[in-house]
Write a protein that holds these residues in place. Sequence first.
Motif, PDB file in Angstrom:
ATOM      1  N   HIS A  87       0.833  -1.200   0.000  1.00  0.00           N
ATOM      2  CA  HIS A  87       0.000   0.000   0.000  1.00  0.00           C
ATOM      3  C   HIS A  87       0.869   1.252   0.000  1.00  0.00           C
ATOM      4  CE1 HIS A  87      -2.997  -2.963   1.309  1.00  0.00           C
ATOM      5  NE2 HIS A  87      -3.933  -2.076   1.011  1.00  0.00           N
ATOM      6  N   ARG A  88       1.926   1.255   0.780  1.00  0.00           N
ATOM      7  CA  ARG A  88       2.776   2.442   0.860  1.00  0.00           C
ATOM      8  C   ARG A  88       3.515   2.673  -0.460  1.00  0.00           C
ATOM      9  NH1 ARG A  88       5.667   3.513   6.552  1.00  0.00           N
ATOM     10  NH2 ARG A  88       5.930   5.480   5.406  1.00  0.00           N
ATOM     11  N   GLU A  92       2.259   6.139  -1.748  1.00  0.00           N
ATOM     12  CA  GLU A  92       3.279   7.127  -1.395  1.00  0.00           C
ATOM     13  C   GLU A  92       4.418   7.185  -2.417  1.00  0.00           C
ATOM     14  OE1 GLU A  92       2.532   6.139   3.353  1.00  0.00           O
ATOM     15  OE2 GLU A  92       4.554   6.008   2.539  1.00  0.00           O
ATOM     16  N   VAL A  93       5.049   6.043  -2.690  1.00  0.00           N
ATOM     17  CA  VAL A  93       6.230   6.050  -3.552  1.00  0.00           C
ATOM     18  C   VAL A  93       5.872   6.409  -4.992  1.00  0.00           C
ATOM     19  CG1 VAL A  93       8.093   4.654  -4.526  1.00  0.00           C
ATOM     20  CG2 VAL A  93       7.536   4.463  -2.091  1.00  0.00           C
ATOM     21  N   LEU A 121      -2.434  -2.634  -8.907  1.00  0.00           N
ATOM     22  CA  LEU A 121      -3.856  -2.702  -8.558  1.00  0.00           C
ATOM     23  C   LEU A 121      -4.198  -1.712  -7.456  1.00  0.00           C
ATOM     24  CD1 LEU A 121      -4.155  -6.594  -8.589  1.00  0.00           C
ATOM     25  CD2 LEU A 121      -5.338  -5.073 -10.185  1.00  0.00           C
ATOM     26  N   LEU A 122      -3.340  -1.610  -6.463  1.00  0.00           N
ATOM     27  CA  LEU A 122      -3.594  -0.691  -5.352  1.00  0.00           C
ATOM     28  C   LEU A 122      -3.538   0.762  -5.811  1.00  0.00           C
ATOM     29  CD1 LEU A 122      -1.578  -2.560  -2.599  1.00  0.00           C
ATOM     30  CD2 LEU A 122      -4.046  -2.117  -2.549  1.00  0.00           C
ATOM     31  N   TYR A 123      -2.639   1.087  -6.733  1.00  0.00           N
ATOM     32  CA  TYR A 123      -2.568   2.453  -7.248  1.00  0.00           C
ATOM     33  C   TYR A 123      -3.838   2.786  -8.022  1.00  0.00           C
ATOM     34  CZ  TYR A 123      -0.862   6.596  -9.683  1.00  0.00           C
ATOM     35  OH  TYR A 123      -0.714   7.887 -10.162  1.00  0.00           O
ATOM     36  N   ALA A 124      -4.286   1.865  -8.874  1.00  0.00           N
ATOM     37  CA  ALA A 124      -5.496   2.112  -9.667  1.00  0.00           C
ATOM     38  C   ALA A 124      -6.738   2.188  -8.794  1.00  0.00           C
ATOM     39  CB  ALA A 124      -5.656   1.016 -10.720  1.00  0.00           C
TER      40      ALA A 124
END
Length: 268
Positions: A87-88, A92-93, A121-124
């Motif tokens: 998730h980070r 974040e990155v 997937l988490l970014y989208a």
Amino acid sequence: MSAPAFATIGWRGREVRIECQWIAPERGDAPLVVFLHEGLGSVAMWKDFPARLCEAAGVRGLVFSRPGYGRSTPRAEDEIWDVDFMHRQAHEVLPALFSALGLGHEKPWLFGHSDGGSISLLYASRFPDKVAGLVVLAPHIFVEDVTVANIENARTAYLGTDLPQKLGRYHDSADSAFWGWNRIWLHPPFRDWNIEKELDAIRCPVLAVQGIDDEYGTLAQIRGIAARVSGCELLEIPECGHSPHRDQPDRVIVAATSFITKNRRETS
């Protein structure tokens, strides 16, 4: 491909340099594909696959090594990743890297492998309006026994074979890359890690690819994505393990190029 370069971001209270490599930057009007590597990957470990895909699809590419990998800043000695480490990376990155590179106006495609697929997937999910589409290879959306068992085998190999020397060809610190990944995946609370509900927020086209002989996960991973993401397309490849872009590169290039081209046409 261009020579490796570096961007600097602020993360976890310090400056972190990120190893980057551009592919065909002269294609200024073409879509941008950002490649996100696996749990032990780096810019160099992709080898020529990103360049081949970008050439076939007529796109630009950005390949980078996450913090702790490749020629990017290694983990600090006391830096222990927690259950939210992917998730980070996504929340974040990636935004910090895109900002540092002046890509705030872009809607890139994300091409992620394994942990890199999960991060995509988490970014989208978090930024549904900032991504054109996803191609994810062998992503994880929950933890399976087969994954943990083979990560335990990897630990044994790292402690008892020449694996550290092999990884040292691709990372400034093999220990940083290996133990950051290995320890969190084998951390007992990580067994409950699950991002299925977060997939509901994804609005972009997704192509999810997995080898039928994947030693780090079952087809339940990509089928779980299809159950949550409307219009997700699946490609299940026989005689293929956890790295479809290495085991069956031509098939992956054809499928990804077709998927990107079709969705560019539909949204233009």
